[in-house]
Design a protein around this motif. Structure first.
Motif, PDB file in Angstrom:
ATOM      1  N   ILE A 165     -33.277 -46.858  60.461  1.00  0.00           N
ATOM      2  CA  ILE A 165     -32.317 -47.697  59.889  1.00  0.00           C
ATOM      3  C   ILE A 165     -32.992 -48.462  58.924  1.00  0.00           C
ATOM      4  CG2 ILE A 165     -31.304 -48.025  62.199  1.00  0.00           C
ATOM      5  CD1 ILE A 165     -32.453 -50.785  62.636  1.00  0.00           C
ATOM      6  N   LEU A 166     -34.230 -48.690  58.811  1.00  0.00           N
ATOM      7  CA  LEU A 166     -35.061 -49.332  57.661  1.00  0.00           C
ATOM      8  C   LEU A 166     -35.058 -48.407  56.458  1.00  0.00           C
ATOM      9  CD1 LEU A 166     -38.083 -51.184  59.217  1.00  0.00           C
ATOM     10  CD2 LEU A 166     -36.152 -52.117  58.130  1.00  0.00           C
ATOM     11  N   VAL A 167     -35.318 -47.182  56.600  1.00  0.00           N
ATOM     12  CA  VAL A 167     -35.142 -46.134  55.626  1.00  0.00           C
ATOM     13  C   VAL A 167     -33.574 -45.851  55.057  1.00  0.00           C
ATOM     14  CG1 VAL A 167     -35.044 -43.666  54.990  1.00  0.00           C
ATOM     15  CG2 VAL A 167     -37.080 -44.682  56.499  1.00  0.00           C
ATOM     16  N   ALA A 168     -32.561 -46.230  56.053  1.00  0.00           N
ATOM     17  CA  ALA A 168     -31.177 -46.306  55.648  1.00  0.00           C
ATOM     18  C   ALA A 168     -31.123 -47.514  54.827  1.00  0.00           C
ATOM     19  CB  ALA A 168     -30.431 -46.365  56.764  1.00  0.00           C
ATOM     20  N   GLY A 169     -31.610 -48.566  55.076  1.00  0.00           N
ATOM     21  CA  GLY A 169     -31.328 -49.651  54.244  1.00  0.00           C
ATOM     22  C   GLY A 169     -31.848 -49.470  52.759  1.00  0.00           C
TER      23      GLY A 169
ATOM     24  N   LEU B 130     -31.324 -49.706  76.327  1.00  0.00           N
ATOM     25  CA  LEU B 130     -31.008 -48.904  75.292  1.00  0.00           C
ATOM     26  C   LEU B 130     -32.038 -48.307  74.608  1.00  0.00           C
ATOM     27  CD1 LEU B 130     -28.363 -51.541  73.780  1.00  0.00           C
ATOM     28  CD2 LEU B 130     -27.799 -49.368  75.176  1.00  0.00           C
ATOM     29  N   PRO B 131     -31.718 -47.006  74.062  1.00  0.00           N
ATOM     30  CA  PRO B 131     -32.654 -46.274  73.449  1.00  0.00           C
ATOM     31  C   PRO B 131     -33.083 -46.815  71.774  1.00  0.00           C
ATOM     32  CG  PRO B 131     -30.743 -45.116  73.283  1.00  0.00           C
ATOM     33  CD  PRO B 131     -30.612 -46.216  74.012  1.00  0.00           C
ATOM     34  N   LEU B 132     -33.795 -48.085  71.939  1.00  0.00           N
ATOM     35  CA  LEU B 132     -34.000 -48.691  70.668  1.00  0.00           C
ATOM     36  C   LEU B 132     -35.536 -48.599  70.596  1.00  0.00           C
ATOM     37  CD1 LEU B 132     -31.536 -51.789  70.603  1.00  0.00           C
ATOM     38  CD2 LEU B 132     -31.104 -49.574  69.690  1.00  0.00           C
ATOM     39  N   ASP B 133     -35.963 -47.510  69.908  1.00  0.00           N
ATOM     40  CA  ASP B 133     -37.464 -47.275  69.933  1.00  0.00           C
ATOM     41  C   ASP B 133     -38.153 -47.430  68.407  1.00  0.00           C
ATOM     42  OD1 ASP B 133     -36.415 -44.940  69.317  1.00  0.00           O
ATOM     43  OD2 ASP B 133     -37.319 -43.649  70.579  1.00  0.00           O
ATOM     44  N   SER B 134     -39.274 -47.108  68.097  1.00  0.00           N
ATOM     45  CA  SER B 134     -39.638 -47.252  67.026  1.00  0.00           C
ATOM     46  C   SER B 134     -39.052 -46.146  66.134  1.00  0.00           C
ATOM     47  CB  SER B 134     -41.140 -46.940  67.126  1.00  0.00           C
ATOM     48  OG  SER B 134     -41.500 -45.416  67.644  1.00  0.00           O
ATOM     49  N   VAL B 135     -38.683 -45.082  66.421  1.00  0.00           N
ATOM     50  CA  VAL B 135     -37.752 -43.927  65.706  1.00  0.00           C
ATOM     51  C   VAL B 135     -36.363 -44.735  65.201  1.00  0.00           C
ATOM     52  CG1 VAL B 135     -36.549 -41.749  65.642  1.00  0.00           C
ATOM     53  CG2 VAL B 135     -38.927 -41.968  66.769  1.00  0.00           C
ATOM     54  N   TYR B 136     -35.756 -45.247  65.980  1.00  0.00           N
ATOM     55  CA  TYR B 136     -34.607 -45.904  65.545  1.00  0.00           C
ATOM     56  C   TYR B 136     -34.745 -46.859  64.498  1.00  0.00           C
ATOM     57  CZ  TYR B 136     -30.308 -48.627  66.017  1.00  0.00           C
ATOM     58  OH  TYR B 136     -29.100 -49.422  65.588  1.00  0.00           O
ATOM     59  N   PHE B 137     -35.679 -47.657  64.827  1.00  0.00           N
ATOM     60  CA  PHE B 137     -35.986 -48.933  63.634  1.00  0.00           C
ATOM     61  C   PHE B 137     -36.163 -48.448  62.322  1.00  0.00           C
ATOM     62  CE2 PHE B 137     -35.793 -51.661  67.416  1.00  0.00           C
ATOM     63  CZ  PHE B 137     -34.937 -52.754  67.133  1.00  0.00           C
TER      64      PHE B 137
ATOM     65  N   SER C  81     -41.513 -37.055  62.961  1.00  0.00           N
ATOM     66  CA  SER C  81     -42.423 -38.124  63.050  1.00  0.00           C
ATOM     67  C   SER C  81     -41.599 -39.427  63.554  1.00  0.00           C
ATOM     68  CB  SER C  81     -43.258 -38.563  61.902  1.00  0.00           C
ATOM     69  OG  SER C  81     -44.310 -39.479  61.968  1.00  0.00           O
ATOM     70  N   TYR C  82     -41.586 -40.589  62.667  1.00  0.00           N
ATOM     71  CA  TYR C  82     -40.762 -41.599  63.462  1.00  0.00           C
ATOM     72  C   TYR C  82     -39.595 -41.894  62.684  1.00  0.00           C
ATOM     73  CZ  TYR C  82     -45.158 -43.439  65.444  1.00  0.00           C
ATOM     74  OH  TYR C  82     -46.129 -43.602  66.405  1.00  0.00           O
ATOM     75  N   PHE C  83     -39.215 -40.705  62.080  1.00  0.00           N
ATOM     76  CA  PHE C  83     -37.807 -40.658  61.340  1.00  0.00           C
ATOM     77  C   PHE C  83     -36.654 -39.821  62.049  1.00  0.00           C
ATOM     78  CE2 PHE C  83     -34.936 -38.748  58.345  1.00  0.00           C
ATOM     79  CZ  PHE C  83     -34.081 -39.911  57.748  1.00  0.00           C
ATOM     80  N   GLY C  84     -35.672 -40.584  62.595  1.00  0.00           N
ATOM     81  CA  GLY C  84     -34.355 -39.662  62.971  1.00  0.00           C
ATOM     82  C   GLY C  84     -33.369 -39.475  62.458  1.00  0.00           C
ATOM     83  N   LEU C  85     -32.729 -38.429  61.819  1.00  0.00           N
ATOM     84  CA  LEU C  85     -31.463 -38.212  60.989  1.00  0.00           C
ATOM     85  C   LEU C  85     -30.470 -38.766  61.468  1.00  0.00           C
ATOM     86  CD1 LEU C  85     -30.886 -37.117  58.206  1.00  0.00           C
ATOM     87  CD2 LEU C  85     -30.361 -34.686  59.463  1.00  0.00           C
ATOM     88  N   ALA C  86     -29.938 -38.799  62.738  1.00  0.00           N
ATOM     89  CA  ALA C  86     -28.726 -39.184  63.308  1.00  0.00           C
ATOM     90  C   ALA C  86     -28.488 -40.818  63.110  1.00  0.00           C
ATOM     91  CB  ALA C  86     -28.420 -38.829  64.728  1.00  0.00           C
ATOM     92  N   PRO C  87     -29.570 -41.536  63.539  1.00  0.00           N
ATOM     93  CA  PRO C  87     -29.603 -42.956  63.301  1.00  0.00           C
ATOM     94  C   PRO C  87     -29.605 -43.442  61.907  1.00  0.00           C
ATOM     95  CG  PRO C  87     -31.405 -42.467  64.341  1.00  0.00           C
ATOM     96  CD  PRO C  87     -30.810 -41.310  64.382  1.00  0.00           C
ATOM     97  N   PHE C  88     -30.238 -42.819  61.151  1.00  0.00           N
ATOM     98  CA  PHE C  88     -30.086 -42.884  59.674  1.00  0.00           C
ATOM     99  C   PHE C  88     -29.026 -42.813  58.974  1.00  0.00           C
ATOM    100  CE2 PHE C  88     -30.397 -40.839  55.645  1.00  0.00           C
ATOM    101  CZ  PHE C  88     -30.794 -41.510  54.702  1.00  0.00           C
ATOM    102  N   VAL C  89     -28.223 -41.713  59.254  1.00  0.00           N
ATOM    103  CA  VAL C  89     -26.803 -41.486  58.571  1.00  0.00           C
ATOM    104  C   VAL C  89     -26.051 -42.309  59.426  1.00  0.00           C
ATOM    105  CG1 VAL C  89     -24.996 -39.615  58.609  1.00  0.00           C
ATOM    106  CG2 VAL C  89     -27.334 -38.948  58.341  1.00  0.00           C
ATOM    107  N   LEU C  90     -25.845 -42.573  60.517  1.00  0.00           N
ATOM    108  CA  LEU C  90     -24.856 -43.610  61.176  1.00  0.00           C
ATOM    109  C   LEU C  90     -24.804 -44.893  60.580  1.00  0.00           C
ATOM    110  CD1 LEU C  90     -22.572 -44.324  62.880  1.00  0.00           C
ATOM    111  CD2 LEU C  90     -24.014 -44.304  64.734  1.00  0.00           C
ATOM    112  N   HIS C  91     -26.124 -45.468  60.302  1.00  0.00           N
ATOM    113  CA  HIS C  91     -26.739 -46.420  59.908  1.00  0.00           C
ATOM    114  C   HIS C  91     -26.115 -46.827  58.499  1.00  0.00           C
ATOM    115  CE1 HIS C  91     -28.548 -50.719  60.440  1.00  0.00           C
ATOM    116  NE2 HIS C  91     -28.754 -50.535  59.161  1.00  0.00           N
ATOM    117  N   LEU C  92     -26.439 -45.943  57.816  1.00  0.00           N
ATOM    118  CA  LEU C  92     -26.142 -45.771  56.183  1.00  0.00           C
ATOM    119  C   LEU C  92     -24.613 -45.803  56.077  1.00  0.00           C
ATOM    120  CD1 LEU C  92     -27.219 -45.616  53.359  1.00  0.00           C
ATOM    121  CD2 LEU C  92     -27.115 -43.043  53.804  1.00  0.00           C
TER     122      LEU C  92
END
Length: 797
Positions: free
Chosen positions: A292-296, A282-289, A196-207
């Motif tokens: 990173i919010l979930v990572a926070g 840059l690929p800063l879409d809703s999935v990315y944001f 859906s709107y969650f991507g594992l790669a940006p989540f892990v990197l931001h965390l």
């Protein structure tokens, strides 16, 4: 009973918790390798090369045997997502690598084996697909994959060190850099996982950036963000803008480290918001944001002990605080023990030294007229200058009453009755005086026994305080010294535990990497490398007690070493009853610990069951006292007190007790009514005598300790009094006894045959009249099966 059941229940619950904790950690490790293999199998470089799973398989197969299955399963599942063809290629590469690695005539370094397996596997597959030599662009991708796999193997090898070194080995820049490369490649494989709107790669990197900022500040966060961001961008061929975004995120998050987790989370989102309005490419879409919010949010849920652990790795703390606390604890405990020891010494003086007069108790009784005699009209006739020997009759009565023969007591009483007109009243008075003498003697001996027990307790406290004050960190110092010796010998030892550092009783456990798989190789390592090192450090020989092949938490060897005594003792015993199979002699030879042997020989008075029971009882009680580390002198006084009170019959027994220290080569002897101990040293004879009465015989009991230094090839003989006959001269028998024994020793008769040959010769000349027991033993140097040497070249263990 309820308390016992409660304790048992708590023990069971604690065991279940510990078992669950071990299984949980093992499950986490399995899951980690499974997920890592899954993501590396999906990591695609330059949109065509998939080079990262085989390097992981090669290193895990070498160092982490327990994780091979999880890596293989995770890798195959990840490869399936790229297509069935990728699964076949990966399987072909693994088979080729296994064949190369198992080829015993030519061993390649791991990175070359991996590169060669990928090269051959890809060319076989691509040649089959294209029905000939593949196109140049396909060959170029194969070469890319070979080069990337070659360097990835090096990175994985740097990061995944031997299991026992994973946390103990330093986190230098090379190892940290290798870990970041592995993380970047794993993130590349995570790009395809979007829900859906969650991507594992940006989540892990931001965390990862947030964790690095909180644990290490600006330098660590900036380093991780720039390195990982650059590698991820290179893999996707679109990296310039994202590198700047990741780098700025790490710097800003690190700068707000002082504001805690909230400051880090908020500040880490600001660069993404800025670049969203600044660079629309840059690929800063809703999935990315959303990611990173979930990572926070997850960052807030991470336990604090994980950050403490990471901070200790990045900035190791010095242990001065722990050392000072340990020193304070030692000094405080020692002060308490000194106070308690002063109390013990005060009680010893109070119960014995201050209010006990030994003169009256120890002096020989002087026969004087009793009150009955003083009031008798025949006093002058019995006690005057021309007396009728009444004092001698009374003396004989005292001696007879101290013995065990009823006939002698009756005869003594009849003699008094013939001389005395008031014999009944006199004997009653004498009985009362004898009773008082016995009670005074028991009272005196009871106080002396308590004093000796307090003295024994004081000695235990002294040893404890000396051990505490000698060196607070002695074990740590010795363990570090051993570790350095093993390191110089190139033995991969990751844990050393010194369980006991007492000379002759040392116990050391070493955990080493499992590089030797056969039992012969393991014992060869111990005998040629480890045992000589222990001998050099402790100046005493050691022996391998056991070698355990451990699988958890990783494959390793756990080797237990124990002090090997300097001397070995060989003994033989000859025992013979006088008339039947019942003997009043009892003997025992046993080890208190590997370096200390106890030898006991007790002779009960008589040749019946009562004599046998008393001697066996004495030996059994003596063994129990020694099992509680009681001083032998204290033990013998205690047993005398116990055996002389509350007796149904008046029995007593002799004891000849010896301790042989096999570490120092010393003989300690305690004798109570026993025969001499003979020590033959070549042509020289050493006798150890004792003057104490048998245990339980006299009201007053004293014991002396004799110490003799033993040498190799000394022969020691302990005998009961039944050996020598009363009808022949004692000195002649003793001289003949020593001559026969010397001849047998010079003739080299084995120990197991020497005593029987000796006793046959001795009995041919002198008849043995009583129960007879002879104990013969000798000491010899222990010769180690290994030799001490130092290698000039490295020995791989």
């Amino acid at each position: 009973m309820a308390n016992i059941e409660m304790v048992s229940e708590k023990t069971i619950i604690q065991g279940i918790k510990d078992d669950f904790s071990i299984k949980k950690i093992s499950l986490i490790i399995h899951l980690f390798f499974f997920m890592l293999a899954l993501f590396l199998a999906q990591a695609v470089m330059f949109e065509a090369a998939v080079p990262f799973l085989l390097p992981l398989w090669a290193i895990v197969r070498q160092r982490y045997e327990n994780e091979k299955a999880f890596v293989l399963i995770g890798g195959m599942i990840g490869a399936i997502t790229l297509g069935l063809g990728q699964v076949l290629i990966l399987g072909l590469q693994i088979v080729i690598y296994e064949l190369i690695d198992r080829f015993k005539y030519w061993k390649l370094p791991t990175m070359f084996s991996v590169a060669f397996a990928i090269l051959v596997g890809q060319f076989i597959w691509q040649t089959s697909i294209h029905f000939g030599i593949p196109p140049f662009i396909v060959q170029l991708y194969i070469y890319y994959e070979v080069v990337l796999a070659f360097f990835m193997t090096i990175f994985i090898q740097l990061f995944f060190v031997q299991p026992h070194q994973f946390w103990s080995k330093g986190w230098n820049y090379e190892r940290v850099g290798a870990g970041l490369v592995i993380l970047a490649m794993s993130l590349t494989g995570m790009n395809s996982i979007v829900v859906s709107y969650f991507g594992l790669a940006p989540f892990v990197l931001h965390l990862a950036i947030c964790i690095a900022a909180f644990a290490g500040g600006v330098p660590i966060a900036a380093m991780i963000s720039i390195i990982v961001g650059s590698l991820v961008g290179v893999s996707e061929l679109a990296f310039t803008g994202m590198i700047a975004l990741y780098g700025l995120t790490g710097v800003i998050a690190g700068l707000f480290n002082g504001l805690g987790r909230t400051g880090i989370v908020i500040s880490s989102i600001l660069p993404s918001v800025f670049f969203f309005f600044y660079d629309a490419t840059l690929p800063l879409d809703s999935v990315y944001f959303v990611s990173i919010l979930v990572a926070g949010i997850v960052f807030f849920a991470i336990p604090q002990n994980i950050f403490t652990f990471l901070q200790n790795i990045i900035h190791p703390k010095r242990d001065e605080v722990l050392l000072q606390r340990q020193q304070w604890l030692t000094e405080n405990t020692q002060a308490k023990l000194e106070t308690f020891q002063s109390f013990v010494l005060f009680m010893k003086e109070l119960v014995f030294d201050r209010f006990t007069s030994t003169e009256k108790v120890n002096e020989i009784r002087k026969i004087e007229p009793s009150a009955t005699c003083m009031s008798c009209f025949r006093y002058d006739r019995c006690w005057g200058e021309n007396n009728n020997g009444m004092d001698k009759h009374i003396q004989d009565w005292y001696v007879a009453k101290s013995g065990i023969k009823q006939a002698e007591q009756t005869v003594a009483e009849e003699k008094i009755k013939l001389k005395c007109v008031k014999s009944t009243k006199l004997i009653e008075e004498l009985d009362y005086q004898l009773y008082n003498d016995k009670m005074n003697g028991q009272f005196y001996h009871g106080k002396k026994m308590i004093a000796l027990q307090l003295k024994d307790l004081s000695n235990h406290l002294n040893r404890l305080m000396n051990e505490m004050s000698s060196e607070t960190l002695s074990f740590k110092t010795i363990e570090n010294e051993l570790y350095q010796h093993f390191k110089r010998a190139q033995v991969q030892c990751f844990q050393i535990d010194v369980l006991n550092n007492t000379m002759g009783e040392r116990v050391i456990i070493c955990s080493i990497a499992k590089t030797h798989h056969s039992v012969d190789e393991q014992h060869l390592l111990c005998e040629r490398i480890l045992l000589p090192i222990l001998y050099e450090v402790f100046s005493e020989p050691f022996q391998v007690e056991k070698i355990l092949d451990k699988k958890q938490p990783f494959a390793h060897l756990q080797i237990s070493f124990r002090s090997a005594v300097r001397y070995e003792l060989e003994y033989d015993i000859y025992s013979k009853a006088k008339d039947s199979w019942i003997s009043g002699d009892t003997h025992a030879v046993f080890r208190i610990h590997p370096g200390l042997v106890a030898i006991m020989l007790s002779d009960g008075m008589g040749q019946n069951r009562e004599a046998q029971r008393e001697s066996r009882r004495l030996v059994r009680l003596m063994r129990e006292c020694l099992s509680y580390n009681m001083n032998p002198e204290t033990a013998m006084h205690t047993l005398h007190y116990v055996m002389s009170l509350n007796r149904e019959v008046d029995m007593y027994a002799t004891i000849d007790f010896a301790l042989v220290d096999l570490q120092k080569g010393e003989l300690w002897s305690w004798k109570a009514g026993s025969m001499s101990t003979y020590i033959l040293r070549g042509n020289r004879l050493i006798k150890v005598d004792g003057a104490a009465a048998p245990v339980g015989f006299m009201p007053v009991f004293t014991i002396e300790t004799e110490k003799v230094r033993l040498l190799a090839n000394d022969y020691v003989v302990m005998v009961s009094d039944g050996l020598f006959s009363s009808e022949h001269d004692w000195d002649e028998q003793e001289q003949y006894f020593v001559e026969i024994l010397k001849d047998n020793i010079e003739n080299g008769i084995p120990m197991n045959a020497m005593l029987y040959d000796f006793m046959e010769k001795f009995q041919n000349k002198y008849e043995v009249e009583d129960d007879c027991t002879v104990i013969l033993f000798n000491v010899e140097h222990v010769v180690p099966k290994w030799s001490v040497f130092k290698t000039n070249v490295g020995v791989h263990a």
